[in-house]
Motif scaffolding. Structure first.
Motif, PDB file in Angstrom:
ATOM      1  N   ARG A 263      -8.872   5.553  -4.058  1.00 25.27           N
ATOM      2  CA  ARG A 263      -7.851   6.592  -4.210  1.00 25.27           C
ATOM      3  C   ARG A 263      -7.811   7.134  -5.634  1.00 25.27           C
ATOM      4  O   ARG A 263      -7.527   8.311  -5.848  1.00 25.27           O
ATOM      5  CB  ARG A 263      -6.467   6.045  -3.856  1.00 25.27           C
TER       6      ARG A 263
ATOM      7  N   GLY B  12      -1.476  15.210  -2.879  1.00 23.64           N
ATOM      8  CA  GLY B  12      -2.435  14.659  -1.929  1.00 23.64           C
ATOM      9  C   GLY B  12      -3.738  15.432  -1.913  1.00 23.64           C
ATOM     10  O   GLY B  12      -4.834  14.843  -1.857  1.00 23.64           O
TER      11      GLY B  12
ATOM     12  N   TRP C  29      -9.333  -0.210  -2.037  1.00 22.30           N
ATOM     13  CA  TRP C  29      -8.684   1.042  -1.643  1.00 22.30           C
ATOM     14  C   TRP C  29      -8.083   1.752  -2.854  1.00 22.30           C
ATOM     15  O   TRP C  29      -8.235   2.966  -3.010  1.00 22.30           O
ATOM     16  CB  TRP C  29      -7.623   0.763  -0.597  1.00 22.30           C
ATOM     17  N   ASP C  30      -7.402   1.016  -3.710  1.00 26.13           N
ATOM     18  CA  ASP C  30      -6.819   1.626  -4.904  1.00 26.13           C
ATOM     19  C   ASP C  30      -7.883   2.281  -5.771  1.00 26.13           C
ATOM     20  O   ASP C  30      -7.685   3.391  -6.290  1.00 26.13           O
ATOM     21  CB  ASP C  30      -6.073   0.569  -5.723  1.00 26.13           C
TER      22      ASP C  30
ATOM     23  N   THR D 206       0.836  -1.202   0.000  1.00 24.53           N
ATOM     24  CA  THR D 206       0.000   0.000   0.000  1.00 24.53           C
ATOM     25  C   THR D 206       0.865   1.245   0.000  1.00 24.53           C
ATOM     26  O   THR D 206       0.596   2.220  -0.719  1.00 24.53           O
ATOM     27  CB  THR D 206      -0.937  -0.014   1.219  1.00 24.53           C
ATOM     28  N   TRP D 207       1.905   1.233   0.811  1.00 22.78           N
ATOM     29  CA  TRP D 207       2.858   2.351   0.849  1.00 22.78           C
ATOM     30  C   TRP D 207       3.521   2.517  -0.511  1.00 22.78           C
ATOM     31  O   TRP D 207       3.624   3.636  -1.044  1.00 22.78           O
ATOM     32  CB  TRP D 207       3.876   2.075   1.946  1.00 22.78           C
TER      33      TRP D 207
ATOM     34  N   TYR E 169       2.519   1.525  -3.560  1.00 22.80           N
ATOM     35  CA  TYR E 169       1.607   1.985  -4.606  1.00 22.80           C
ATOM     36  C   TYR E 169       1.313   3.468  -4.451  1.00 22.80           C
ATOM     37  O   TYR E 169       1.231   4.213  -5.441  1.00 22.80           O
ATOM     38  CB  TYR E 169       0.302   1.189  -4.564  1.00 22.80           C
ATOM     39  N   LYS E 170       1.149   3.923  -3.207  1.00 22.31           N
ATOM     40  CA  LYS E 170       0.906   5.350  -2.982  1.00 22.31           C
ATOM     41  C   LYS E 170       2.102   6.171  -3.449  1.00 22.31           C
ATOM     42  O   LYS E 170       1.946   7.158  -4.178  1.00 22.31           O
ATOM     43  CB  LYS E 170       0.633   5.594  -1.494  1.00 22.31           C
ATOM     44  N   GLN E 171       3.309   5.772  -3.030  1.00 24.16           N
ATOM     45  CA  GLN E 171       4.509   6.534  -3.385  1.00 24.16           C
ATOM     46  C   GLN E 171       4.729   6.541  -4.895  1.00 24.16           C
ATOM     47  O   GLN E 171       5.161   7.535  -5.475  1.00 24.16           O
ATOM     48  CB  GLN E 171       5.722   5.929  -2.688  1.00 24.16           C
TER      49      GLN E 171
ATOM     50  N   ARG F 279      -5.677  14.724  -5.177  1.00 24.12           N
ATOM     51  CA  ARG F 279      -6.301  13.400  -5.151  1.00 24.12           C
ATOM     52  C   ARG F 279      -7.565  13.438  -4.295  1.00 24.12           C
ATOM     53  O   ARG F 279      -8.588  12.849  -4.655  1.00 24.12           O
ATOM     54  CB  ARG F 279      -5.315  12.366  -4.621  1.00 24.12           C
TER      55      ARG F 279
ATOM     56  N   GLN G  16       2.669   6.607  -7.227  1.00 24.20           N
ATOM     57  CA  GLN G  16       1.705   7.402  -7.988  1.00 24.20           C
ATOM     58  C   GLN G  16       1.818   8.894  -7.690  1.00 24.20           C
ATOM     59  O   GLN G  16       1.014   9.687  -8.178  1.00 24.20           O
ATOM     60  CB  GLN G  16       0.284   6.912  -7.684  1.00 24.20           C
TER      61      GLN G  16
ATOM     62  N   GLN H  43      -7.403   4.152   6.877  1.00 25.48           N
ATOM     63  CA  GLN H  43      -7.942   4.631   5.612  1.00 25.48           C
ATOM     64  C   GLN H  43      -9.378   5.110   5.761  1.00 25.48           C
ATOM     65  O   GLN H  43      -9.795   6.085   5.122  1.00 25.48           O
ATOM     66  CB  GLN H  43      -7.825   3.523   4.570  1.00 25.48           C
TER      67      GLN H  43
END
Length: 845
Positions: A574, A833, A570-571, A352-353, A355-357, A836, A359, A606
């Protein structure tokens, strides 16, 4: 931070003319509260006649002697570097100086325990901070031996990389003369000193040596230190790594020290590992944190081989150090300890970390271009750790675990005590596996971005699959399509549970990969792309599987499969593909049946983010209220004393918003209301008070009263967070000023104040910080060390507003300024952030 940078070009030039042999470092820790004495003697060889410099960030340099000649300190020293001209083939340099203690966790950190007034010191040198303690050629490829001599109060424990000798005592003062280390890099040298409590043990290494073990923490925390458990995990890790790597533990002893106000989770100093003392559990913690502690213990142990025995030549291979340790520690946790679902945790947290970073607009290839030290600092991120670890996991699936470990063992044996580059490891893996890794490296390590994989399925009217393919896409900004080794799982209902009934493993490549082996099968209730989480890619569920997941997520029997479905949901949230309100429903309806602590912890985190910033503002108040109501219901219905009960109660406090919520929190604090099995210990008491503060039902009087009963380092941190949580513009501005306008707050007070500023149900209280934040950005960056500057700029950004006005203000600052690359990265990540969140709000409208 002017003048403290070091470029790769400078490091390469210095390495081309120097070979360092040995350091003798004398440190006097008896000179007061602000400075300590530092004398460095370094012997090195050089190109005759060359000039270079040695690094030393000092309070004052008193003497510089090069080859017996005293140099003019005012001429050669600028308090960051000492210039060295006219070098000989063989050189001896002696630098006598005063160095400063810090409260930022960069150098030699000094902490005074509020409980008993005792002083505790520890070093933190990664990336460039051993130069804050002694004069040093501060780059990883100039390895040498290090001999420390330390003068300190005789009653203290003094610990470094080598076994601690008996001190020579003179009155109240002792002097410890350590043996030289093996050839290591300066950033993994260490010194820890103070009246630490210690528990000792030992183990037998694979080569028959007895390895002394020690576990240290502050005296006021000693009653909470579960040393026997840490020793057990350490022994399990030693046995696992020595067997897998085929190389015995390379150092003479292994001490693990839990230290105050630590910036990170841990640091792999050779034979002298430091950990955040948050891992000394003075109160109840979640099973997720207990498991994370085990992974961290094994992560640092893996570094003894990968990073300490064999070290990267320059920081562009930092990712390899951290990714290997992250992957290896998860493997060891799953296979050598009781935490057998560690790969589920890896999927939930690390990926999860990552994928966030990956993007963010600041994403970068795993092998990043590291031009200087500032680049290193900002590349301690989700790409370095989590994406790299995920990609290594996929590489292992491709070449096979046995071949991978054979290659790693050969790498350790070939390059022991040396420095390497990525190609050195890849050549050993190619030799062991027979695979050409050049193209794999190019596609996975030298490009940025994350792919998305979707199933494309056609069936007959009665559900027989007539066509099955995996479609791969990439973002426009990073359009690389990559090869993936993955599995596809079919799940159907058996005995009221969703269980896997069929699995196929294959290589996926290009925009579309046909899977003919699935044609002719009956379509199941749930089709899971990337079953078992072998690949690094976001996944989407087909429409029918989405309906099954939303309705029956709780019925999926396998915890890793559930985690993958949670992650897919979650993806999609987001990415604003599905409404944020749907994610709220998913969590509130399914989290009560989840069994994995980390999955619960992540989903609840989340949930709070979505309720506050992703749902449309018109729904925010009602969503927060509904979430709080449901979380209290879940806490009330959970098994007494369970991890789930504890997590639901804490999450409820974190979202408290109504009079009914306030009454419950007051009852729990006063003892008028009880949940069977839920102990209201010191840390939970602070969480409950935070909830009252958040809801406007408590303030300074209650915070001060609770602090009076818990005037500890942890209590003071919690109090700083609670004061910053007070939901008024005046309180938010006062908290902001306490860490931005007044210098001197410790790194942990900065961190906890930022947590409180971000803790809002109604973001209107943050409005006044928008202009103040943007006006302060450059002065924060210019006047603080990197760790403090980053902590401030991340912590006090009013991101909870998630408004057009905030985005416009941040965009305007970027347009009007030309910040350093590291600073620009922090600010553009903030902007990303907010953007998004705005996209999610629009989708949820």
């Amino acid at each position: 931070m002017p003048g403290e940078n070091l470029t790769r070009a400078e490091a390469q030039e210095r390495a081309s003319i120097l070979e360092v042999d040995a350091y003798d470092i004398e440190l006097d820790l008896t000179r007061g509260d602000e400075v300590f004495g530092s004398t460095t003697t370094v012997r090195f060889r050089a190109t005759e006649g060359a000039s270079t410099f040695i690094d030393h960030i000092s309070a004052a340099v008193h003497q510089v002697t090069l080859n017996g000649v005293d140099l003019d300190v005012a001429d050669v020293d600028d308090s960051v570097r000492i210039r060295l001209d006219g070098l000989q083939a063989e050189n001896e340099l002696r630098v006598v100086s005063d160095a400063r203690y810090v409260n930022t966790g960069e150098g030699l950190h000094r902490f005074v325990d509020p409980v008993d007034g005792e002083v505790y010191l520890y070093s933190q040198f990664e990336v460039p901070d051993s130069r804050r303690v002694f004069a040093v050629f501060e780059q990883p490829d100039l390895k040498a031996t290090f001999r420390f001599t330390v003068t300190a109060p005789a009653r203290w424990q003094v610990v470094s990389n080598q076994p601690t000798p008996e001190p020579v005592v003179d009155g109240d003062t002792g002097t410890w003369s350590f043996e030289p280390t093996p050839r290591i890099s300066s950033y993994i040298t260490a010194l820890v000193a103070g009246p630490y409590d210690v528990v000792r043990s030992e183990l037998a290494s694979a080569d028959g040596r007895t390895i002394p073990l020690g576990i240290f923490c502050r005296a006021s925390l000693a009653e909470h230190m579960d040393a026997d458990y840490i020793f057990e995990k350490t022994r399990q890790g030693f046995a696992f790594f020595e067997a897998q790597f085929g190389v015995p533990y390379p150092f003479d002893k292994y001490d693990q020290l839990f230290v105050p106000e630590f910036n990170a989770g841990a640091m792999e100093n050779a034979g002298c590992v430091t950990f955040t003392e948050a891992y000394v559990f003075r109160a109840q913690v979640t099973d997720a944190i207990r498991e994370r502690r085990v992974v961290t213990v094994l992560h640092e142990l893996a570094h003894m081989w990968f990073g300490d025995l064999v070290t990267m030549r320059w920081w562009n291979d930092l990712w390899l150090n951290e990714s290997f340790a992250e992957w290896a520690s998860t493997l060891a946790t799953a296979e050598a300890t009781e935490w057998t679902e560690a790969w589920t945790t890896f999927q939930a947290m690390e990926k999860t970390w990552a994928y966030k970073q990956d993007q963010l607009p600041s994403t970068h290839p795993i092998v990043a271009e590291i031009r200087d030290l500032e680049d290193v600092q900002v590349n301690f991120d989700g790409i370095t750790y989590a994406k790299g670890g995920s990609v290594l996991k996929q590489l292992v699936a491709w070449v096979g675990l046995e071949a991978f470990m054979q290659g790693v063992g050969a790498y350790f044996r070939t390059h022991a005590w040396g420095n390497t580059e990525l190609s050195d490891l890849l050549s050993e893996l190619e030799a062991a596996s027979g695979r050409d890794l050049g193209e794999w490296s190019r596609l996975w390590l030298e490009t940025a971005g994350v792919n998305t994989l979707r199933p494309a399925i056609e069936t007959t009217a009665d559900g027989i699959i007539t066509s099955f393919a995996i479609e791969q896409t990439a973002p426009e900004t990073h359009p690389t399509l990559r090869p993936h080794r993955l599995a596809i799982g079919f799940y159907d209902v058996q005995d009221k549970a969703l269980r896997r009934i069929h699995r196929v493993e294959l290589d996926v490549d290009g925009a579309r990969t046909e899977v003919p082996s699935l044609v002719g099968h009956m379509r199941p209730a749930l089709i899971l792309v990337n079953d078992e989480d072998l690949a690094y890619a976001k996944i989407r569920l087909d429409e029918a599987s989405t309906r099954t997941a939303l309705g029956q997520l709780r019925d999926i029997e396998d915890p890793l499969a559930r985690a993958l479905v949670w992650g897919a949901a979650w993806d999609a949230t987001r990415d604003a593909e599905t409404p944020a309100s749907d994610y709220v429903d998913l969590v509130l309806e399914n989290i009560g049946a989840e069994t994995e602590s980390t999955t619960i912890r992540l989903a609840l985190t989340q949930l709070a983010l979505v309720a506050r910033t992703y749902v449309h503002p018109s729904k925010r108040t009602a969503t927060i209220e509904r979430a709080g109501d449901r979380l209290w219901q879940l806490a009330s219905e959970a098994e007494a004393g369970s991890d789930a009960q504890f997590q639901f109660a804490g999450a409820f406090a974190g979202l408290a918003s109504t009079d009914e919520h306030v009454a419950i929190l007051r009852g729990l604090l006063d003892g008028d209301q009880r949940l069977e099995g839920l102990e209201i210990d010191a840390d939970l008491r602070w969480q409950l008070l935070d909830g009252l503060v958040l809801a406007g039902a408590a303030g300074e009087e209650e915070i001060a009263a609770l602090l009076a009963t818990d005037d500890t380092a942890t209590g003071r941190q919690f109090a700083a967070r609670a004061r910053a949580t007070v939901p008024t513009p005046e309180a938010k501005e006062a908290a902001f000023a306490s860490v931005v306008d007044a210098e001197g707050a410790s790194n942990m007070i900065v961190r906890y104040t930022g947590q409180g500023l971000a803790h809002v149900n109604d973001p209107a209280s943050l409005q006044g910080l928008v202009a103040r934040y943007h006006d302060a950005i450059q002065s924060i960056w210019d006047s603080r060390t990197y760790q403090v500057a980053e902590g401030l700029l991340v912590g006090v950004y009013p991101g909870g507003l998630a408004s057009r006005e905030l985005a416009d203000a941040t965009r305007a600052w970027l347009a009007a300024n030309e910040p350093a690359p590291a600073l620009r990265r922090i600010i553009i990540e903030h902007l990303a952030g907010v953007e998004r969140a705005l996209a999610a709000q629009e989708r949820d409208a």
